[in-house]
Design an enzyme around this catalytic site. Structure first.
Site, PDB file in Angstrom:
ATOM      1  N   GLY A  58       0.905  -1.208  -0.099  1.00 30.81           N
ATOM      2  CA  GLY A  58      -0.114   0.028   0.011  1.00 30.81           C
ATOM      3  C   GLY A  58       1.051   1.131  -0.200  1.00 30.81           C
ATOM      4  O   GLY A  58       0.111   2.328  -0.174  1.00 30.81           O
ATOM      5  N   HIS A  92     -31.026  19.148  -5.877  1.00 28.82           N
ATOM      6  CA  HIS A  92     -31.118  20.078  -5.228  1.00 28.82           C
ATOM      7  C   HIS A  92     -31.686  19.506  -3.661  1.00 28.82           C
ATOM      8  O   HIS A  92     -32.766  18.621  -3.894  1.00 28.82           O
ATOM      9  CB  HIS A  92     -32.280  21.295  -5.512  1.00 28.82           C
ATOM     10  CG  HIS A  92     -32.604  22.496  -4.518  1.00 28.82           C
ATOM     11  ND1 HIS A  92     -31.603  23.349  -4.146  1.00 28.82           N
ATOM     12  CD2 HIS A  92     -33.890  22.447  -3.908  1.00 28.82           C
ATOM     13  CE1 HIS A  92     -32.312  24.163  -3.320  1.00 28.82           C
ATOM     14  NE2 HIS A  92     -33.580  23.463  -2.759  1.00 28.82           N
ATOM     15  N   ILE A  96       7.971  20.268   4.549  1.00 30.77           N
ATOM     16  CA  ILE A  96       8.270  21.396   3.667  1.00 30.77           C
ATOM     17  C   ILE A  96       8.327  20.659   2.014  1.00 30.77           C
ATOM     18  O   ILE A  96       8.937  21.069   1.431  1.00 30.77           O
ATOM     19  CB  ILE A  96       9.677  21.790   3.896  1.00 30.77           C
ATOM     20  CG1 ILE A  96      10.798  20.826   4.113  1.00 30.77           C
ATOM     21  CG2 ILE A  96       9.685  22.671   5.358  1.00 30.77           C
ATOM     22  CD1 ILE A  96      12.056  21.505   4.150  1.00 30.77           C
TER      23      ILE A  96
HETATM   24  P1  FAD Z   1       4.587   5.354  -2.501  1.00 30.70           P
HETATM   25  O1  FAD Z   1       3.032   5.328  -1.913  1.00 30.70           O
HETATM   26  O2  FAD Z   1       5.479   6.157  -1.779  1.00 30.70           O
HETATM   27  O3  FAD Z   1       4.992   3.725  -2.397  1.00 30.70           O
HETATM   28  C1  FAD Z   1       6.353   3.572  -2.928  1.00 30.70           C
HETATM   29  C2  FAD Z   1       6.673   2.159  -2.128  1.00 30.70           C
HETATM   30  O4  FAD Z   1       7.914   1.798  -2.579  1.00 30.70           O
HETATM   31  C3  FAD Z   1       6.750   2.297  -0.616  1.00 30.70           C
HETATM   32  O5  FAD Z   1       5.986   1.263   0.179  1.00 30.70           O
HETATM   33  C4  FAD Z   1       8.148   1.945  -0.446  1.00 30.70           C
HETATM   34  O6  FAD Z   1       8.507   1.280   0.773  1.00 30.70           O
HETATM   35  C5  FAD Z   1       8.837   1.152  -1.595  1.00 30.70           C
HETATM   36  N1  FAD Z   1       9.919   0.979  -2.045  1.00 30.70           N
HETATM   37  C6  FAD Z   1      10.937   2.404  -2.074  1.00 30.70           C
HETATM   38  N2  FAD Z   1      12.092   1.817  -2.405  1.00 30.70           N
HETATM   39  C7  FAD Z   1      11.964   0.815  -2.755  1.00 30.70           C
HETATM   40  C8  FAD Z   1      12.915  -0.431  -3.080  1.00 30.70           C
HETATM   41  N3  FAD Z   1      14.126  -0.212  -3.476  1.00 30.70           N
HETATM   42  N4  FAD Z   1      12.561  -1.712  -3.079  1.00 30.70           N
HETATM   43  C9  FAD Z   1      11.344  -2.233  -2.716  1.00 30.70           C
HETATM   44  N5  FAD Z   1      10.471  -1.211  -2.444  1.00 30.70           N
HETATM   45  C10 FAD Z   1      10.605   0.040  -2.270  1.00 30.70           C
HETATM   46  N6  FAD Z   1      -2.079  11.723  -1.717  1.00 30.70           N
HETATM   47  C11 FAD Z   1      -3.462  11.969  -2.296  1.00 30.70           C
HETATM   48  O7  FAD Z   1      -3.747  11.847  -3.513  1.00 30.70           O
HETATM   49  N7  FAD Z   1      -4.568  12.183  -1.133  1.00 30.70           N
HETATM   50  C12 FAD Z   1      -3.932  12.091   0.044  1.00 30.70           C
HETATM   51  O8  FAD Z   1      -5.000  12.524   0.693  1.00 30.70           O
HETATM   52  C13 FAD Z   1      -2.662  12.231   0.286  1.00 30.70           C
HETATM   53  N8  FAD Z   1      -2.432  12.165   1.837  1.00 30.70           N
HETATM   54  C14 FAD Z   1      -1.047  12.348   2.105  1.00 30.70           C
HETATM   55  C15 FAD Z   1      -0.740  12.475   3.514  1.00 30.70           C
HETATM   56  C16 FAD Z   1       0.388  12.158   3.808  1.00 30.70           C
HETATM   57  C17 FAD Z   1       0.842  12.390   5.337  1.00 30.70           C
HETATM   58  C18 FAD Z   1       1.528  12.017   2.929  1.00 30.70           C
HETATM   59  C19 FAD Z   1       2.915  11.860   3.464  1.00 30.70           C
HETATM   60  C20 FAD Z   1       1.036  11.925   1.707  1.00 30.70           C
HETATM   61  C21 FAD Z   1      -0.120  11.928   1.090  1.00 30.70           C
HETATM   62  N9  FAD Z   1      -0.517  11.921  -0.289  1.00 30.70           N
HETATM   63  C22 FAD Z   1      -1.733  11.928  -0.577  1.00 30.70           C
HETATM   64  C23 FAD Z   1       0.493  11.523  -1.232  1.00 30.70           C
HETATM   65  C24 FAD Z   1       0.426   9.988  -1.589  1.00 30.70           C
HETATM   66  O9  FAD Z   1       0.827   9.431  -0.457  1.00 30.70           O
HETATM   67  C25 FAD Z   1       1.662   9.861  -2.764  1.00 30.70           C
HETATM   68  O10 FAD Z   1       1.499  10.526  -3.605  1.00 30.70           O
HETATM   69  C26 FAD Z   1       1.369   8.434  -3.101  1.00 30.70           C
HETATM   70  O11 FAD Z   1       1.507   7.464  -2.193  1.00 30.70           O
HETATM   71  C27 FAD Z   1       2.433   8.058  -4.195  1.00 30.70           C
HETATM   72  O12 FAD Z   1       2.315   6.753  -4.800  1.00 30.70           O
HETATM   73  P2  FAD Z   1       3.687   5.923  -5.235  1.00 30.70           P
HETATM   74  O13 FAD Z   1       3.201   4.490  -5.601  1.00 30.70           O
HETATM   75  O14 FAD Z   1       4.333   6.663  -6.183  1.00 30.70           O
HETATM   76  O15 FAD Z   1       4.625   5.970  -4.012  1.00 30.70           O
HETATM   77  P1  NAI Z   2       4.036  20.869   0.087  1.00 28.88           P
HETATM   78  O1  NAI Z   2       4.903  21.025  -1.039  1.00 28.88           O
HETATM   79  O2  NAI Z   2       2.583  20.806  -0.357  1.00 28.88           O
HETATM   80  O3  NAI Z   2       4.199  22.107   0.901  1.00 28.88           O
HETATM   81  C1  NAI Z   2       5.258  22.362   1.341  1.00 28.88           C
HETATM   82  C2  NAI Z   2       5.304  23.965   1.832  1.00 28.88           C
HETATM   83  O4  NAI Z   2       6.470  24.147   2.744  1.00 28.88           O
HETATM   84  C3  NAI Z   2       5.242  24.710   0.790  1.00 28.88           C
HETATM   85  O5  NAI Z   2       4.019  25.948   1.217  1.00 28.88           O
HETATM   86  C4  NAI Z   2       6.632  25.516   1.006  1.00 28.88           C
HETATM   87  O6  NAI Z   2       6.656  26.861   0.543  1.00 28.88           O
HETATM   88  C5  NAI Z   2       7.032  25.341   2.325  1.00 28.88           C
HETATM   89  N1  NAI Z   2       8.400  25.270   2.675  1.00 28.88           N
HETATM   90  C6  NAI Z   2       9.401  24.902   2.031  1.00 28.88           C
HETATM   91  N2  NAI Z   2      10.657  24.915   2.737  1.00 28.88           N
HETATM   92  C7  NAI Z   2      10.166  25.693   3.790  1.00 28.88           C
HETATM   93  C8  NAI Z   2      11.182  26.480   4.832  1.00 28.88           C
HETATM   94  N3  NAI Z   2      12.265  26.043   4.934  1.00 28.88           N
HETATM   95  N4  NAI Z   2      10.300  27.037   5.909  1.00 28.88           N
HETATM   96  C9  NAI Z   2       9.109  27.063   5.745  1.00 28.88           C
HETATM   97  N5  NAI Z   2       8.151  26.694   4.769  1.00 28.88           N
HETATM   98  C10 NAI Z   2       8.975  26.015   3.741  1.00 28.88           C
HETATM   99  O7  NAI Z   2       4.596  19.598   0.639  1.00 28.88           O
HETATM  100  P2  NAI Z   2       3.975  18.861   1.990  1.00 28.88           P
HETATM  101  O8  NAI Z   2       2.945  19.569   2.450  1.00 28.88           O
HETATM  102  O9  NAI Z   2       5.244  18.363   2.762  1.00 28.88           O
HETATM  103  O10 NAI Z   2       3.408  17.492   1.169  1.00 28.88           O
HETATM  104  C11 NAI Z   2       4.045  16.560   0.326  1.00 28.88           C
HETATM  105  C12 NAI Z   2       3.382  16.230  -0.672  1.00 28.88           C
HETATM  106  O11 NAI Z   2       2.484  15.278  -0.338  1.00 28.88           O
HETATM  107  C13 NAI Z   2       2.860  17.069  -1.532  1.00 28.88           C
HETATM  108  O12 NAI Z   2       3.518  17.280  -2.811  1.00 28.88           O
HETATM  109  C14 NAI Z   2       1.396  16.643  -1.735  1.00 28.88           C
HETATM  110  O13 NAI Z   2       0.977  16.491  -3.106  1.00 28.88           O
HETATM  111  C15 NAI Z   2       1.321  15.320  -1.015  1.00 28.88           C
HETATM  112  N6  NAI Z   2       0.136  15.211  -0.039  1.00 28.88           N
HETATM  113  C16 NAI Z   2      -1.172  15.284  -0.402  1.00 28.88           C
HETATM  114  C17 NAI Z   2      -2.253  15.325   0.277  1.00 28.88           C
HETATM  115  C18 NAI Z   2      -3.432  15.318  -0.445  1.00 28.88           C
HETATM  116  O14 NAI Z   2      -3.801  15.157  -1.664  1.00 28.88           O
HETATM  117  N7  NAI Z   2      -4.470  15.813   0.249  1.00 28.88           N
HETATM  118  C19 NAI Z   2      -2.031  15.508   1.633  1.00 28.88           C
HETATM  119  C20 NAI Z   2      -0.684  15.443   2.226  1.00 28.88           C
HETATM  120  C21 NAI Z   2       0.204  15.162   1.294  1.00 28.88           C
END
Ligand code: FAD
Ligand code: NAI
Length: 466
Positions: free
Chosen positions: A42, A445, A272
Site C-alpha cells: 500500500g 437540489h 516542507i
Molecule cells: P509510495 O506510495 O510512496 O509507495 C512506494 C513504495 O515503494 C513504498 O511502500 C516503499 O516502501 C517502496 N520502496 C521504495 N524503494 C523501494 C525499493 N528499493 N525496493 C522495494 N520497495 C521500495 N495523496 C493523495 O492523493 N491524497 C491524499 O489524501 C494524500 N495524503 C497524504 C498524506 C500524507 C501524510 C502523505 C505523506 C502523503 C499523502 N499523499 C496523498 C501523497 C501520496 O501518499 C503519494 O502521492 C502516493 O503514495 C504516491 O504513490 P507511489 O506509488 O508513487 O509511491
Molecule cells: P507541499 O509542497 O505541499 O508544501 C510544503 C510547503 O513548505 C510549501 O508551502 C513551501 O513553500 C514550504 N516550505 C518549503 N521550505 C520551507 C522552509 N524552509 N520553511 C518554511 N516553509 C517552507 O509539501 P507537503 O505539505 O510536505 O506535502 C508533500 C506532498 O504530499 C505534496 O506534494 C502533496 O501533494 C502530497 N500530499 C497530498 C495530500 C492530499 O492530496 N490531500 C495530503 C498530504 C500530502
C-alpha cells in the site's frame, strides 16, 4: 513474454502506483511480481499518508464539531472527552484493513509479492533482499520520502520534532505545535492537532499558503484557518531548531532576511515537501540518471532512458498524488501489454482535506490568464442552500473558461465537501465541457454541487441565487 525471464513485469514498490500497475498487468495476462521493502503493501498512501491522515482528520472533525459549538448550534449539547488511544486505534484499524486488502488483491490476481528492498543489477535483473529476480520490463514505483530541513533533526520516537509519520502517531496532544511548511501536509495535520486542543502556528516561507493553488483560494484559505485559531507566519523562514528536554526552540525570521525571534513548542512538524526515492536502487548499474529535482524522467509511455525500465508515481515529475500514481499504474501496464495507456496530466484534481475542504482541477486563474483571454464565474457557498442549511457558509466555487471557446480551463472550490464536488468538474473537463455545458446540466437540489452550476452560470454573468 516471460520465457527468457522469471517474470514479464517486475514492479518495484507497492504504493498506489506500483500495486495498481502490478494488478492491472496481471489482469492483462502478464506474469507479474512486485517488490516491496515495507512490511505491508500500500506504500506511503495506505501506511503513513492518505489513509491514516484521513482517519485522524475524520475523527478530529467530530471532536471539533462537538467542542466548538457546531453541534450545539444544531440542538445537540455535548461535552466531548478525548480518548486519543481509541482514536489512534481506529486509524491503525483502517490502515490494517486496507493494506490487508491489497494482499488479498495480489493473491486474487496472482501477483507475486517479493519482500525486501530492490536494487538493479542490470536493466532486467534486480536483487530483492537475497533473491535475484529477472523480468522483461521493470517498473520503478518507489515513491517519495520527507524532505529534511537542513539543521533540523527529526525524531519521530521522541515526538518533539517530527515528520508527517510522527505527527500521525503523537501519544498526547501537544500544548503548542509549530508546523514548518504551509502546504497540504502542514494544514491537514496541523488541523488535526488544533481540533484536538493544540495551539498551532504555521511557519511558511512563501507569502501565501498552498503553493500551486489558485491565488483567490490561497487567500481565502488563510482567512479561514486564521478564523479557526491557527496562527500563520507567512513569508517566514526557520533558521535554527534546538531541543532541550521536552521543548524545541525555533529561530524564525522574515524570508527576506533581517531580525529573528524565537518560538518555543513541545512539538514541531516539518512538512516542507517530499523528494523521490531513488537512493539504493542501483540506478548507476543501469546508467539511469535523475533530473535536478531528483526525479526520473519518462516519456508518455512511462519509458525511462533505459530500455525495459519504466517509472511512475511520485518518483517521476508531476503532482505527488495517489490518484495520479494509480492512473499512471494502469497506463504503464497497458503500454507494457501492447495497449494504449492514457493519463491526462492536465486534468488531475487536488484536494486538501481540511475543514472546509479545498479542491481544484486544471489551471489557476493566474496561469489561465497567461495563456489568453478568460472568463471567470464565482459563487459563494454562503448563497448555496445546502451549505447554508448545514451551517457551512465558508468558501466559494470558481469556474474559469476560455473567453473565445468557453471551454472550462479550471475549477476551484472551498466547501465542506469540495473533494467530492471536484469530481464532476474533472469529468466535465475530461469531456471538453464548456461552462455553458455545466450551467445547463441539471444538478440535484439541495446539494453543495449546485454551487458549481451557479459558478458556471456566473461565467456569463447570470447566476440565479446571487
Ligand atoms: P509510495 O506510495 O510512496 O509507495 C512506494 C513504495 O515503494 C513504498 O511502500 C516503499 O516502501 C517502496 N520502496 C521504495 N524503494 C523501494 C525499493 N528499493 N525496493 C522495494 N520497495 C521500495 N495523496 C493523495 O492523493 N491524497 C491524499 O489524501 C494524500 N495524503 C497524504 C498524506 C500524507 C501524510 C502523505 C505523506 C502523503 C499523502 N499523499 C496523498 C501523497 C501520496 O501518499 C503519494 O502521492 C502516493 O503514495 C504516491 O504513490 P507511489 O506509488 O508513487 O509511491
Ligand atoms: P507541499 O509542497 O505541499 O508544501 C510544503 C510547503 O513548505 C510549501 O508551502 C513551501 O513553500 C514550504 N516550505 C518549503 N521550505 C520551507 C522552509 N524552509 N520553511 C518554511 N516553509 C517552507 O509539501 P507537503 O505539505 O510536505 O506535502 C508533500 C506532498 O504530499 C505534496 O506534494 C502533496 O501533494 C502530497 N500530499 C497530498 C495530500 C492530499 O492530496 N490531500 C495530503 C498530504 C500530502
Amino acid at each position: 513474454m516471460a520465457d527468457k525471464y522469471d517474470y514479464d513485469v517486475l514492479v518495484i514498490g507497492a504504493g498506489p502506483g506500483g500495486y495498481v500497475a502490478a494488478i492491472r498487468a496481471a489482469q492483462l495476462g502478464l506474469k507479474v511480481a512486485c517488490a516491496e521493502g515495507r512490511e505491508t503493501l500500500g506504500g506511503t498512501c495506505l501506511n503513513v499518508g492518505c489513509i491514516p491522515s484521513k482517519a485522524m482528520l475524520h475523527a478530529s472533525e467530530y471532536f471539533d464539531a462537538a467542542k466548538n459549538g457546531a453541534m450545539a448550534e444544531m440542538g445537540i449539547d455535548v461535552t466531548p472527552k478525548l480518548n486519543l488511544d481509541k482514536m489512534h486505534a481506529q486509524r491503525i484499524d483502517a490502515v490494517g484493513g486496507l493494506t490487508k486488502g491489497i494482499e488479498f488483491l495480489f493473491k486474487k490476481n496472482k501477483v507475486d509479492w517479493k519482500k525486501g528492498y530492490a536494487s538493479f543489477v542490470d536493466a532486467h535483473t534486480v536483487k530483492v533482499g537475497d533473491e535475484t529476480v529477472t523480468a522483461h520490463e521493470v517498473v520503478i514505483a518507489t515513491g517519495s520520502s520527507v524532505t529534511p530541513l537542513p539543521g533540523v533533526e527529526i525524531d519521530n520516537d521522541k515526538g518533539i520534532v517530527v515528520d508527517s509519520t510522527g505527527a500521525l502517531e503523537l501519544k498526547s496532544v501537544p500544548k503548542k505545535m509549530v508546523v514548518v511548511g504551509g502546504g497540504v501536509i502542514g494544514l491537514e495535520l496541523g488541523s488535526v492537532w488544533r481540533r484536538l486542543g493544540a495551539e498551532v502556528t504555521v511557519v511558511e516561507f512563501l507569502d501565501q499558503l498552498l503553493p500551486g493553488m489558485d491565488m483567490d483560494v490561497r487567500k481565502e484559505a488563510a482567512k479561514i484557518f486564521k478564523k479557526q485559531g491557527m496562527e500563520l507566519m507567512l513569508g517566514t523562514k526557520v533558521t535554527d531548531c534546538s531541543v532541550k528536554g521536552k521543548t524545541a526552540t525555533l529561530t524564525v525570521g522574515s524570508a527576506a532576511g533581517g531580525a529573528t525571534t524565537e518560538i518555543k513548542a513541545d512539538c514541531v512538524l516539518v512538512a516542507i515537501g517530499r523528494r523521490p526515492n531513488t537512493q539504493g536502487l542501483g540506478l548507476e548499474n543501469i546508467g539511469l540518471s535523475v533530473n535536478q529535482r531528483g526525479q526520473i524522467e519518462v516519456d508518455h509511455e512511462f519509458r525511462t532512458s533505459v530500455d525495459g525500465v519504466r517509472a511512475i508515481g511520485d518518483v517521476i515529475p508531476g503532482p505527488m498524488l495517489a490518484h495520479k500514481a494509480e492512473d499512471e499504474g494502469i497506463a504503464v501496464a497497458e503500454w507494457i501489454a501492447g495497449d494504449t495507456g492514457i493519463v491526462n496530466h492536465d486534468v488531475i484534481p487536488g484536494v486538501v482535506y481540511t475543514w472546509p475542504e479545498i479542491a481544484g482541477v486544471g489551471l489557476t486563474e493566474e496561469a489561465a490568464k497567461e495563456r489568453g483571454d478568460i472568463n471567470v464565474g464565482k459563487f459563494p457557498m454562503a448563497a448555496n442552500s445546502r451549505a447554508k442549511t448545514n451551517h457551512e457558509p465558508d468558501g466559494f466555487v470558481k469556474v474559469i473558461s476560455d473567453a473565445k471557446t468557453d471551454r472550462v480551463l479550471g475549477v476551484w472550490c472551498i466547501a465542506s465537501v469540495a473533494g467530492t464536488m471536484i469530481a464532476q468538474a474533472a469529468q466535465a473537463m475530461e469531456f471538453g465541457a464548456t461552462s455553458e455545458d455545466i450551467a445547463y446540466t441539471c444538478h440535484a437540489h439541495p446539494t453543495h454541487s449546485e454551487a458549481i452550476k451557479e459558478a458556471a452560470m456566473a461565467v456569463t454573468g447570470k447566476p440565479i441565487h446571487m
